[in-house]
Design an enzyme around this catalytic site. Structure first.
Site, PDB file in Angstrom:
ATOM      1  N   ASP A   9       9.065   3.944   5.736  1.00 51.62           N
ATOM      2  CA  ASP A   9       7.914   4.470   4.883  1.00 51.62           C
ATOM      3  C   ASP A   9       7.756   5.905   5.437  1.00 51.62           C
ATOM      4  O   ASP A   9       7.812   6.073   6.433  1.00 51.62           O
ATOM      5  CB  ASP A   9       6.655   3.561   4.877  1.00 51.62           C
ATOM      6  CG  ASP A   9       5.557   4.036   4.195  1.00 51.62           C
ATOM      7  OD1 ASP A   9       5.604   4.288   2.950  1.00 51.62           O
ATOM      8  OD2 ASP A   9       4.363   4.079   4.932  1.00 51.62           O
ATOM      9  N   LEU A  10       6.925   6.625   4.457  1.00 53.93           N
ATOM     10  CA  LEU A  10       6.528   8.004   5.141  1.00 53.93           C
ATOM     11  C   LEU A  10       5.135   8.245   5.809  1.00 53.93           C
ATOM     12  O   LEU A  10       5.059   8.514   6.716  1.00 53.93           O
ATOM     13  CB  LEU A  10       6.908   9.088   3.947  1.00 53.93           C
ATOM     14  CG  LEU A  10       6.538  10.584   4.238  1.00 53.93           C
ATOM     15  CD1 LEU A  10       7.486  11.124   5.474  1.00 53.93           C
ATOM     16  CD2 LEU A  10       6.667  11.412   3.037  1.00 53.93           C
ATOM     17  N   ASP A  11       4.310   8.301   4.876  1.00 51.71           N
ATOM     18  CA  ASP A  11       2.930   8.446   5.369  1.00 51.71           C
ATOM     19  C   ASP A  11       2.589   7.201   6.270  1.00 51.71           C
ATOM     20  O   ASP A  11       2.448   5.913   5.826  1.00 51.71           O
ATOM     21  CB  ASP A  11       1.937   8.400   4.033  1.00 51.71           C
ATOM     22  CG  ASP A  11       0.535   8.364   4.398  1.00 51.71           C
ATOM     23  OD1 ASP A  11       0.212   8.805   5.565  1.00 51.71           O
ATOM     24  OD2 ASP A  11      -0.500   7.985   3.729  1.00 51.71           O
ATOM     25  N   THR A  17      -0.270  11.512   6.987  1.00 51.82           N
ATOM     26  CA  THR A  17      -0.849  12.258   5.921  1.00 51.82           C
ATOM     27  C   THR A  17      -2.114  11.453   5.313  1.00 51.82           C
ATOM     28  O   THR A  17      -2.539  12.101   4.731  1.00 51.82           O
ATOM     29  CB  THR A  17       0.301  12.589   4.667  1.00 51.82           C
ATOM     30  OG1 THR A  17       1.122  11.269   4.664  1.00 51.82           O
ATOM     31  CG2 THR A  17       1.175  13.705   5.079  1.00 51.82           C
ATOM     32  N   LYS A  45      -3.990   3.078   1.252  1.00 45.41           N
ATOM     33  CA  LYS A  45      -2.674   3.501   2.026  1.00 45.41           C
ATOM     34  C   LYS A  45      -1.702   2.432   1.441  1.00 45.41           C
ATOM     35  O   LYS A  45      -1.849   1.490   0.971  1.00 45.41           O
ATOM     36  CB  LYS A  45      -2.721   2.872   3.603  1.00 45.41           C
ATOM     37  CG  LYS A  45      -3.654   3.791   4.290  1.00 45.41           C
ATOM     38  CD  LYS A  45      -3.336   3.338   5.852  1.00 45.41           C
ATOM     39  CE  LYS A  45      -4.088   4.602   6.533  1.00 45.41           C
ATOM     40  NZ  LYS A  45      -4.366   4.224   7.960  1.00 45.41           N
ATOM     41  N   SER A 114       9.236   6.055  -0.134  1.00 41.01           N
ATOM     42  CA  SER A 114       7.539   6.381   0.094  1.00 41.01           C
ATOM     43  C   SER A 114       7.373   6.289  -1.641  1.00 41.01           C
ATOM     44  O   SER A 114       8.034   6.598  -2.479  1.00 41.01           O
ATOM     45  CB  SER A 114       7.581   7.704   0.441  1.00 41.01           C
ATOM     46  OG  SER A 114       6.181   8.092   0.113  1.00 41.01           O
ATOM     47  N   ALA A 115       5.966   6.079  -1.619  1.00 37.69           N
ATOM     48  CA  ALA A 115       5.320   5.792  -2.892  1.00 37.69           C
ATOM     49  C   ALA A 115       4.733   7.416  -3.308  1.00 37.69           C
ATOM     50  O   ALA A 115       4.685   7.621  -4.741  1.00 37.69           O
ATOM     51  CB  ALA A 115       4.045   5.133  -2.962  1.00 37.69           C
ATOM     52  N   LYS A 145       4.494  -0.281  -4.839  1.00 37.02           N
ATOM     53  CA  LYS A 145       4.349  -1.185  -3.938  1.00 37.02           C
ATOM     54  C   LYS A 145       3.134  -1.925  -4.088  1.00 37.02           C
ATOM     55  O   LYS A 145       2.074  -1.401  -4.639  1.00 37.02           O
ATOM     56  CB  LYS A 145       4.221  -0.776  -2.469  1.00 37.02           C
ATOM     57  CG  LYS A 145       5.414   0.141  -2.018  1.00 37.02           C
ATOM     58  CD  LYS A 145       5.277   1.061  -0.661  1.00 37.02           C
ATOM     59  CE  LYS A 145       6.081   1.922  -0.351  1.00 37.02           C
ATOM     60  NZ  LYS A 145       5.837   2.804   0.840  1.00 37.02           N
ATOM     61  N   GLU A 169       6.929  -0.188   7.847  1.00 37.04           N
ATOM     62  CA  GLU A 169       5.840  -0.130   7.178  1.00 37.04           C
ATOM     63  C   GLU A 169       4.406  -0.140   7.712  1.00 37.04           C
ATOM     64  O   GLU A 169       4.343  -0.755   8.559  1.00 37.04           O
ATOM     65  CB  GLU A 169       5.884  -1.176   6.101  1.00 37.04           C
ATOM     66  CG  GLU A 169       5.960  -0.663   4.591  1.00 37.04           C
ATOM     67  CD  GLU A 169       5.126   0.477   3.975  1.00 37.04           C
ATOM     68  OE1 GLU A 169       4.166   0.609   4.264  1.00 37.04           O
ATOM     69  OE2 GLU A 169       5.548   0.986   2.734  1.00 37.04           O
ATOM     70  N   ASP A 170       3.462   0.734   7.165  1.00 39.88           N
ATOM     71  CA  ASP A 170       1.991   0.854   7.817  1.00 39.88           C
ATOM     72  C   ASP A 170       1.130   0.057   6.695  1.00 39.88           C
ATOM     73  O   ASP A 170      -0.342  -0.072   7.474  1.00 39.88           O
ATOM     74  CB  ASP A 170       1.584   2.117   8.205  1.00 39.88           C
ATOM     75  CG  ASP A 170       1.365   2.777   7.040  1.00 39.88           C
ATOM     76  OD1 ASP A 170       1.977   2.888   6.007  1.00 39.88           O
ATOM     77  OD2 ASP A 170       0.291   3.734   6.965  1.00 39.88           O
TER      78      ASP A 170
HETATM   79  P1  B16 Z   1       1.097  11.118  -3.846  1.00 40.43           P
HETATM   80  P2  B16 Z   1       3.704   6.071   1.520  1.00 40.43           P
HETATM   81  C1  B16 Z   1       1.518   6.939  -0.136  1.00 40.43           C
HETATM   82  O1  B16 Z   1       2.635   6.997   0.719  1.00 40.43           O
HETATM   83  C2  B16 Z   1       0.167   6.834   0.508  1.00 40.43           C
HETATM   84  O2  B16 Z   1       0.342   6.056   1.508  1.00 40.43           O
HETATM   85  C3  B16 Z   1      -0.767   6.625  -0.479  1.00 40.43           C
HETATM   86  O3  B16 Z   1      -1.954   6.878   0.154  1.00 40.43           O
HETATM   87  C4  B16 Z   1      -0.570   7.750  -1.355  1.00 40.43           C
HETATM   88  O4  B16 Z   1      -1.629   7.366  -2.653  1.00 40.43           O
HETATM   89  C5  B16 Z   1       0.841   7.242  -2.114  1.00 40.43           C
HETATM   90  O5  B16 Z   1       1.640   7.646  -1.237  1.00 40.43           O
HETATM   91  C6  B16 Z   1       1.067   8.431  -3.643  1.00 40.43           C
HETATM   92  O6  B16 Z   1       1.040   9.608  -3.178  1.00 40.43           O
HETATM   93  O7  B16 Z   1      -0.291  11.158  -4.447  1.00 40.43           O
HETATM   94  O8  B16 Z   1       1.434  12.061  -2.812  1.00 40.43           O
HETATM   95  O9  B16 Z   1       2.023  10.636  -4.815  1.00 40.43           O
HETATM   96  O10 B16 Z   1       2.771   5.357   2.619  1.00 40.43           O
HETATM   97  O11 B16 Z   1       4.183   5.200   0.323  1.00 40.43           O
HETATM   98  O12 B16 Z   1       4.878   7.190   2.044  1.00 40.43           O
HETATM   99 MG    MG Z   2       2.654   4.249   4.401  1.00 32.58          MG
END
Ligand code: B16
Ligand code: MG
Length: 215
Positions: A9-11, A17, A45, A114-115, A145, A169-170
């Site tokens: 996962d990224l964030d 972030t 998250k 990542s999402a 997710k 994953e976090d």
């Molecule tokens: P964006 P991950 C997710 O990243 C974030 O944890 C989540 O808080 C955020 O709403 C989502 O990406 C969408 O991000 O608005 O930049 O498209 O944890 O899946 O890496």
């Molecule tokens: Mg994450």
């Protein structure tokens, strides 16, 4: 189980972030007169942008039409991009690069799952755009997710069967997505929050090839 692929996962796993998401959502919540706390931010998250806005509106018991929701989601993203545009490689979470390089040395494939639709910008800012064998993000997959799509597509791109993949994953939604994909999940955070993860660490600086093989 033989591990042939690792999906990150990224964030919250590679970079933090969440603090920038919080600042941008907080600014929007203030604008909408919704009382939004750091504790509330935990619920966002791993959740998609529009679902995050829905959670904030539910907290403030606010109802908006589709056009306004799209407008505010876009506004939040503009503020968020202002923050992440200033990110530097110093923001890569400790142990990430070392562990990924160790995996590569052992012939284990790596992918990002990542999402976030801002994944390409973040990877570029921190100098990791060439780090992974495959990158799957919110621009490629549409089901958020805990739907397993992001991890299933990532496994397909690195040509590893789900049962040979480990996901890092976090977020609660992300751990559930990994389980739904039929993968082993290493949770990054607390056992209390990520109760369903198969293994828990506090960050990638606690992980190495030897430990991975013992999971
Ligand atoms: P964006 P991950 C997710 O990243 C974030 O944890 C989540 O808080 C955020 O709403 C989502 O990406 C969408 O991000 O608005 O930049 O498209 O944890 O899946 O890496
Ligand atoms: Mg994450």
């Amino acid at each position: 189980m033989e591990i042939k692929g690792c999906i990150f996962d990224l964030d919250g796993v590679i970079v933090d972030t969440a603090k920038y998401h919080y600042l941008a959502w907080k600014r929007l919540a203030d604008h909408l007169d919704v009382n939004f706390t750091l504790e509330d931010n935990e619920r966002l998250k791993g959740v998609s942008r529009m679902d995050s806005l829905e959670i904030i509106l539910a907290i403030g018991k606010r109802k908006l039409n589709k056009e306004l929701k799209e407008k505010y989601a876009r506004l939040k993203n503009e503020w968020y991009i202002d923050y992440i545009s200033k990110m530097t490689p110093d923001e890569i979470l400790s142990g990430s690069i070392k562990f990924i390089n160790e995996l590569k040395g052992a012939g284990i494939k790596t992918a990002l799952g990542s999402a976030s639709k801002n994944t390409p910008l973040i990877l570029k800012r921190v100098g990791m755009e060439k780090m992974f064998d495959a990158v799957v993000d919110g621009n490629i997959v549409s089901r958020a997710k805990p739907n397993p799509e992001v991890f299933i597509v990532a496994a397909g791109m690195i040509k590893v069967k789900p049962e040979h993949c480990v996901v890092f994953e976090d977020a609660v939604a992300g751990v559930q997505a990994a389980i739904n994909a039929g993968m082993i999940c290493v949770g990054i955070g607390s056992r209390k929050v990520l109760a369903k993860a198969h293994y828990i660490i506090s960050g990638l600086d606690e992980m190495n090839l030897k430990k991975l093989k013992e999971i």
